[in-house]
Design an enzyme around this catalytic site. Structure first.
Site, short mmCIF file in Angstrom:
data_model
loop_
_atom_site.label_atom_id
_atom_site.label_comp_id
_atom_site.label_asym_id
_atom_site.label_seq_id
_atom_site.Cartn_x
_atom_site.Cartn_y
_atom_site.Cartn_z
N TYR A 103 -3.95 -10.27 -7.62
CA TYR A 103 -4.16 -10.16 -9.06
C TYR A 103 -5.13 -11.24 -9.53
O TYR A 103 -5.12 -12.37 -9.01
CB TYR A 103 -2.84 -10.32 -9.82
CG TYR A 103 -1.90 -9.16 -9.66
CD1 TYR A 103 -1.97 -8.05 -10.51
CD2 TYR A 103 -0.91 -9.16 -8.67
CE1 TYR A 103 -1.09 -6.99 -10.38
CE2 TYR A 103 -0.03 -8.10 -8.52
CZ TYR A 103 -0.12 -7.02 -9.38
OH TYR A 103 0.75 -5.96 -9.24
N TYR A 142 0.53 -6.14 -1.04
CA TYR A 142 0.55 -7.60 -0.96
C TYR A 142 1.97 -8.09 -0.64
O TYR A 142 2.96 -7.44 -0.98
CB TYR A 142 0.04 -8.24 -2.26
CG TYR A 142 0.78 -7.84 -3.51
CD1 TYR A 142 1.98 -8.47 -3.89
CD2 TYR A 142 0.29 -6.85 -4.35
CE1 TYR A 142 2.65 -8.11 -5.04
CE2 TYR A 142 0.95 -6.50 -5.51
CZ TYR A 142 2.13 -7.14 -5.84
OH TYR A 142 2.79 -6.78 -6.99
N ARG A 152 4.72 -5.25 -1.16
CA ARG A 152 4.75 -4.26 -2.22
C ARG A 152 3.82 -3.12 -1.89
O ARG A 152 2.69 -3.31 -1.46
CB ARG A 152 4.30 -4.86 -3.56
CG ARG A 152 5.20 -5.88 -4.19
CD ARG A 152 6.35 -5.38 -5.04
NE ARG A 152 6.62 -3.99 -5.19
CZ ARG A 152 6.41 -3.27 -6.30
NH1 ARG A 152 5.84 -3.83 -7.34
NH2 ARG A 152 6.77 -2.01 -6.36
N HIS A 155 0.24 -0.11 -6.07
CA HIS A 155 0.77 0.40 -7.34
C HIS A 155 -0.10 -0.07 -8.49
O HIS A 155 -0.84 -1.05 -8.39
CB HIS A 155 2.22 -0.05 -7.56
CG HIS A 155 2.38 -1.53 -7.65
ND1 HIS A 155 2.41 -2.35 -6.54
CD2 HIS A 155 2.51 -2.37 -8.72
CE1 HIS A 155 2.56 -3.61 -6.91
NE2 HIS A 155 2.61 -3.65 -8.24
N HIS A 157 0.33 -0.86 -12.76
CA HIS A 157 1.26 -1.05 -13.87
C HIS A 157 0.75 -0.36 -15.13
O HIS A 157 -0.45 -0.43 -15.44
CB HIS A 157 1.43 -2.54 -14.17
CG HIS A 157 1.99 -3.34 -13.03
ND1 HIS A 157 3.34 -3.57 -12.88
CD2 HIS A 157 1.39 -3.95 -11.99
CE1 HIS A 157 3.54 -4.31 -11.81
NE2 HIS A 157 2.37 -4.55 -11.24
#
Length: 232
Positions: A103, A142, A152, A155, A157
């Site tokens: 991120y 990640y 994870r 995906h 959000h």
């Protein structure tokens, strides 16, 4: 719609506040019964979210001088109520990791590289038919330290606002065929398998643009028995 016609979600189709395999819920889940707070005029009337005040950013790949690294994709779908009626004018905020699984945020300490050409955030508004669309990069998986060798799944959000700030729902979109889904405690925080499947997008060749990007469709239902699972 009146209260008499409201159909609540079926048991097991929404995540609980506490899910034992998802460790961080142990600290943040309420330990006592929730207290209902009556809405005031402030919560019911504003702020209003409109494109004139919150300009849409629907192409996440066009924020730098050079294209971002990774696989370009198109994500589109509809936002509807429990009876399939379109919800128009909804502001949809999106955020995600880059193609390397990192991120663009100072709190992310994953040693994957940052991509200066990719911010990983944007917003769109649903049209009169409840439809939305944006262009982005397929995010990478990640590690997240929840349990040994925890990763994870890829995906994206989603945050959806109603007519006021208090009307906000948050969910995640996953990708079909991801082997990490079977191992992910967040995904499995939704007990019902059919409800979990509503979090997985569908590959859509009709949405795909030749020579440009693959397309994925993710339809969101705000409430009712076929509601998309939302984060508590």
């Amino acid at each position: 719609m009146t209260d008499e016609t409201f159909r609540p979600p079926l048991p097991g189709t929404q995540p609980d506040y506490a899910h034992a395999p998802y460790r961080s819920t142990h600290a943040r889940a309420p330990s006592q019964a929730l207290v209902a707070l009556p809405a005031t005029v402030t919560e019911a009337t504003g702020p209003r979210f409109a494109p004139t005040h919150f300009p849409p950013m629907a192409d996440f790949t066009a924020t730098g001088r050079t294209p971002p690294m990774g696989e370009r994709i198109i994500v589109a779908g509809t936002v509807t109520d429990e009876d399939g009626r379109p919800v128009a004018g909804t502001m949809v905020e999106i955020w995600q990791a880059n193609a390397a699984g990192r991120y663009n945020h100072p709190g992310d300490t994953h040693d994957a590289p940052l991509d200066p050409a990719f911010r990983g955030e944007g917003r769109v508004f649903t049209d009169a038919e409840g439809a939305y669309r944006f262009v982005t990069i397929r995010p990478g998986a990640y590690p997240w330290g929840n349990h040994p060798n925890a990763w994870r799944p890829s995906h994206i959000h989603f945050s959806l606002f109603g007519s006021a700030f208090a009307q906000r729902l948050i969910t995640q979109m996953y990708f079909p065929g991801d082997p990490l889904l079977d191992l992910d405690p967040i995904y499995h925080a939704v007990p019902d398998a059919a409800a979990r499947a509503r979090l997985v997008s569908r590959f859509d060749i009709g949405l795909t643009q030749e020579g440009y990007a693959l397309g994925y469709r993710f339809d969101i239902v705000l409430r009712g028995r076929l509601a998309t699972p939302m984060e508590a």
